[in-house]
Scaffold this motif. Structure first.
Motif, PDB file in Angstrom:
ATOM      1  N   ASP A   1       0.861  -1.183   0.000  1.00  0.00           N
ATOM      2  CA  ASP A   1       0.000   0.000   0.000  1.00  0.00           C
ATOM      3  C   ASP A   1       0.894   1.229   0.000  1.00  0.00           C
ATOM      4  O   ASP A   1       1.929   1.235   0.666  1.00  0.00           O
ATOM      5  CB  ASP A   1      -0.883   0.032   1.256  1.00  0.00           C
ATOM      6  CG  ASP A   1      -1.756  -1.198   1.400  1.00  0.00           C
ATOM      7  OD1 ASP A   1      -2.342  -1.624   0.393  1.00  0.00           O
ATOM      8  OD2 ASP A   1      -1.852  -1.726   2.520  1.00  0.00           O
ATOM      9  N   GLU A   2       0.487   2.256  -0.749  1.00  0.00           N
ATOM     10  CA  GLU A   2       1.262   3.490  -0.718  1.00  0.00           C
ATOM     11  C   GLU A   2       0.471   4.572  -0.007  1.00  0.00           C
ATOM     12  O   GLU A   2      -0.756   4.620  -0.096  1.00  0.00           O
ATOM     13  CB  GLU A   2       1.672   3.942  -2.119  1.00  0.00           C
ATOM     14  CG  GLU A   2       0.601   4.568  -2.946  1.00  0.00           C
ATOM     15  CD  GLU A   2       1.079   5.055  -4.306  1.00  0.00           C
ATOM     16  OE1 GLU A   2       2.266   4.939  -4.624  1.00  0.00           O
ATOM     17  OE2 GLU A   2       0.238   5.568  -5.037  1.00  0.00           O
ATOM     18  N   MET A   3       1.191   5.411   0.717  1.00  0.00           N
ATOM     19  CA  MET A   3       0.543   6.488   1.454  1.00  0.00           C
ATOM     20  C   MET A   3       0.038   7.549   0.481  1.00  0.00           C
ATOM     21  O   MET A   3       0.735   7.897  -0.485  1.00  0.00           O
ATOM     22  CB  MET A   3       1.513   7.127   2.447  1.00  0.00           C
ATOM     23  CG  MET A   3       0.885   8.244   3.265  1.00  0.00           C
ATOM     24  SD  MET A   3       2.017   8.884   4.503  1.00  0.00           S
ATOM     25  CE  MET A   3       1.482   7.914   5.891  1.00  0.00           C
ATOM     26  N   ILE A   4      -1.160   8.024   0.723  1.00  0.00           N
ATOM     27  CA  ILE A   4      -1.723   9.111  -0.072  1.00  0.00           C
ATOM     28  C   ILE A   4      -1.219  10.404   0.557  1.00  0.00           C
ATOM     29  O   ILE A   4      -1.530  10.717   1.708  1.00  0.00           O
ATOM     30  CB  ILE A   4      -3.265   9.058  -0.073  1.00  0.00           C
ATOM     31  CG1 ILE A   4      -3.734   7.725  -0.668  1.00  0.00           C
ATOM     32  CG2 ILE A   4      -3.838  10.238  -0.848  1.00  0.00           C
ATOM     33  CD1 ILE A   4      -5.222   7.472  -0.518  1.00  0.00           C
ATOM     34  N   GLU A   5      -0.421  11.125  -0.189  1.00  0.00           N
ATOM     35  CA  GLU A   5       0.198  12.351   0.319  1.00  0.00           C
ATOM     36  C   GLU A   5      -0.795  13.516   0.326  1.00  0.00           C
ATOM     37  O   GLU A   5      -1.766  13.537  -0.423  1.00  0.00           O
ATOM     38  CB  GLU A   5       1.397  12.735  -0.564  1.00  0.00           C
ATOM     39  CG  GLU A   5       2.464  11.667  -0.667  1.00  0.00           C
ATOM     40  CD  GLU A   5       3.246  11.450   0.608  1.00  0.00           C
ATOM     41  OE1 GLU A   5       3.315  12.383   1.436  1.00  0.00           O
ATOM     42  OE2 GLU A   5       3.780  10.342   0.777  1.00  0.00           O
ATOM     43  N   GLY A   6      -0.543  14.482   1.189  1.00  0.00           N
ATOM     44  CA  GLY A   6      -1.302  15.723   1.201  1.00  0.00           C
ATOM     45  C   GLY A   6      -2.571  15.708   2.034  1.00  0.00           C
ATOM     46  O   GLY A   6      -3.322  16.692   2.010  1.00  0.00           O
ATOM     47  N   LEU A   7      -2.832  14.646   2.741  1.00  0.00           N
ATOM     48  CA  LEU A   7      -4.013  14.601   3.587  1.00  0.00           C
ATOM     49  C   LEU A   7      -3.632  14.948   5.019  1.00  0.00           C
ATOM     50  O   LEU A   7      -2.476  14.835   5.414  1.00  0.00           O
ATOM     51  CB  LEU A   7      -4.649  13.203   3.549  1.00  0.00           C
ATOM     52  CG  LEU A   7      -5.120  12.706   2.177  1.00  0.00           C
ATOM     53  CD1 LEU A   7      -5.641  11.278   2.292  1.00  0.00           C
ATOM     54  CD2 LEU A   7      -6.198  13.615   1.616  1.00  0.00           C
ATOM     55  N   SER A   8      -4.600  15.345   5.809  1.00  0.00           N
ATOM     56  CA  SER A   8      -4.330  15.683   7.206  1.00  0.00           C
ATOM     57  C   SER A   8      -4.351  14.452   8.109  1.00  0.00           C
ATOM     58  O   SER A   8      -4.193  14.570   9.312  1.00  0.00           O
ATOM     59  CB  SER A   8      -5.352  16.714   7.697  1.00  0.00           C
ATOM     60  OG  SER A   8      -6.657  16.176   7.609  1.00  0.00           O
ATOM     61  N   PHE A   9      -4.544  13.280   7.517  1.00  0.00           N
ATOM     62  CA  PHE A   9      -4.549  12.029   8.267  1.00  0.00           C
ATOM     63  C   PHE A   9      -3.869  10.966   7.390  1.00  0.00           C
ATOM     64  O   PHE A   9      -3.735  11.134   6.180  1.00  0.00           O
ATOM     65  CB  PHE A   9      -5.982  11.605   8.613  1.00  0.00           C
ATOM     66  CG  PHE A   9      -6.882  11.513   7.411  1.00  0.00           C
ATOM     67  CD1 PHE A   9      -7.029  10.309   6.724  1.00  0.00           C
ATOM     68  CD2 PHE A   9      -7.576  12.631   6.956  1.00  0.00           C
ATOM     69  CE1 PHE A   9      -7.847  10.230   5.609  1.00  0.00           C
ATOM     70  CE2 PHE A   9      -8.400  12.555   5.843  1.00  0.00           C
ATOM     71  CZ  PHE A   9      -8.539  11.346   5.172  1.00  0.00           C
ATOM     72  N   ALA A  10      -3.427   9.900   8.006  1.00  0.00           N
ATOM     73  CA  ALA A  10      -2.759   8.832   7.266  1.00  0.00           C
ATOM     74  C   ALA A  10      -3.786   7.992   6.511  1.00  0.00           C
ATOM     75  O   ALA A  10      -4.752   7.502   7.097  1.00  0.00           O
ATOM     76  CB  ALA A  10      -1.954   7.951   8.199  1.00  0.00           C
ATOM     77  N   ALA A  11      -3.586   7.860   5.217  1.00  0.00           N
ATOM     78  CA  ALA A  11      -4.447   7.029   4.384  1.00  0.00           C
ATOM     79  C   ALA A  11      -3.582   6.352   3.331  1.00  0.00           C
ATOM     80  O   ALA A  11      -2.591   6.913   2.865  1.00  0.00           O
ATOM     81  CB  ALA A  11      -5.524   7.880   3.715  1.00  0.00           C
ATOM     82  N   TYR A  12      -3.949   5.110   2.991  1.00  0.00           N
ATOM     83  CA  TYR A  12      -3.177   4.324   2.043  1.00  0.00           C
ATOM     84  C   TYR A  12      -4.073   3.796   0.947  1.00  0.00           C
ATOM     85  O   TYR A  12      -5.265   3.622   1.131  1.00  0.00           O
ATOM     86  CB  TYR A  12      -2.525   3.133   2.761  1.00  0.00           C
ATOM     87  CG  TYR A  12      -1.455   3.532   3.734  1.00  0.00           C
ATOM     88  CD1 TYR A  12      -0.119   3.514   3.360  1.00  0.00           C
ATOM     89  CD2 TYR A  12      -1.773   3.931   5.028  1.00  0.00           C
ATOM     90  CE1 TYR A  12       0.879   3.876   4.251  1.00  0.00           C
ATOM     91  CE2 TYR A  12      -0.787   4.291   5.927  1.00  0.00           C
ATOM     92  CZ  TYR A  12       0.534   4.268   5.535  1.00  0.00           C
ATOM     93  OH  TYR A  12       1.509   4.631   6.429  1.00  0.00           O
ATOM     94  N   ARG A  13      -3.458   3.520  -0.216  1.00  0.00           N
ATOM     95  CA  ARG A  13      -4.173   2.865  -1.311  1.00  0.00           C
ATOM     96  C   ARG A  13      -3.382   1.624  -1.715  1.00  0.00           C
ATOM     97  O   ARG A  13      -2.156   1.638  -1.735  1.00  0.00           O
ATOM     98  CB  ARG A  13      -4.403   3.789  -2.488  1.00  0.00           C
ATOM     99  CG  ARG A  13      -3.208   4.008  -3.363  1.00  0.00           C
ATOM    100  CD  ARG A  13      -3.548   4.835  -4.622  1.00  0.00           C
ATOM    101  NE  ARG A  13      -2.544   5.876  -4.741  1.00  0.00           N
ATOM    102  CZ  ARG A  13      -2.767   7.165  -4.618  1.00  0.00           C
ATOM    103  NH1 ARG A  13      -3.976   7.609  -4.387  1.00  0.00           N
ATOM    104  NH2 ARG A  13      -1.792   8.025  -4.717  1.00  0.00           N
ATOM    105  N   ARG A  14      -4.089   0.562  -2.017  1.00  0.00           N
ATOM    106  CA  ARG A  14      -3.456  -0.702  -2.409  1.00  0.00           C
ATOM    107  C   ARG A  14      -2.825  -0.537  -3.786  1.00  0.00           C
ATOM    108  O   ARG A  14      -3.474  -0.071  -4.719  1.00  0.00           O
ATOM    109  CB  ARG A  14      -4.519  -1.797  -2.425  1.00  0.00           C
ATOM    110  CG  ARG A  14      -4.135  -3.136  -2.960  1.00  0.00           C
ATOM    111  CD  ARG A  14      -3.534  -4.115  -1.964  1.00  0.00           C
ATOM    112  NE  ARG A  14      -3.828  -3.932  -0.589  1.00  0.00           N
ATOM    113  CZ  ARG A  14      -4.716  -4.621   0.122  1.00  0.00           C
ATOM    114  NH1 ARG A  14      -5.453  -5.540  -0.446  1.00  0.00           N
ATOM    115  NH2 ARG A  14      -4.867  -4.386   1.399  1.00  0.00           N
ATOM    116  N   VAL A  15      -1.574  -0.917  -3.913  1.00  0.00           N
ATOM    117  CA  VAL A  15      -0.900  -0.834  -5.208  1.00  0.00           C
ATOM    118  C   VAL A  15      -0.500  -2.203  -5.742  1.00  0.00           C
ATOM    119  O   VAL A  15      -0.239  -2.340  -6.937  1.00  0.00           O
ATOM    120  CB  VAL A  15       0.328   0.106  -5.169  1.00  0.00           C
ATOM    121  CG1 VAL A  15      -0.116   1.540  -4.939  1.00  0.00           C
ATOM    122  CG2 VAL A  15       1.343  -0.328  -4.131  1.00  0.00           C
TER     123      VAL A  15
END
Length: 89
Positions: free
Chosen positions: A36-50
């Motif tokens: 999973d890669e971190m989605i940058e630019g958010l105010s909280f930690a979120a990931y998307r499956r790659v």
């Protein structure tokens, strides 16, 4: 870009197929690796499956050789659902 890898083990009680793998796989426990890669630019930690990968025996190797194969997480979930609904006869 930050990538995290997670490992889990899934068990199949019956021989099974996954769409992207040409041969029938035997029942057993398989290691699954997800990236999973971190989605940058958010105010909280979120990931998307790659990527989703499963470690399987090489066809015709009699279990001695293993390979890591990229699979769709949907196809893997479908194989698990079919296995769970199969009879134990």
């Amino acid at each position: 870009m930050s990538i995290r890898s997670q490992r889990e083990f899934v068990t199949f009680k019956h021989p099974f197929r996954i769409r992207s793998i040409e041969h029938l796989l035997p029942e057993g426990t398989y290691e699954v690796v997800t990236d999973d890669e971190m989605i940058e630019g958010l105010s909280f930690a979120a990931y998307r499956r790659v990527a989703t990968m499963i470690i399987v025996p090489v066809a015709g190797s009699r279990g001695a050789a293993l390979e890591m194969v990229s699979v769709s997480s949907v196809d893997l979930a479908d194989a698990q659902r079919v296995d769970a609904s199969a009879s134990d006869d």
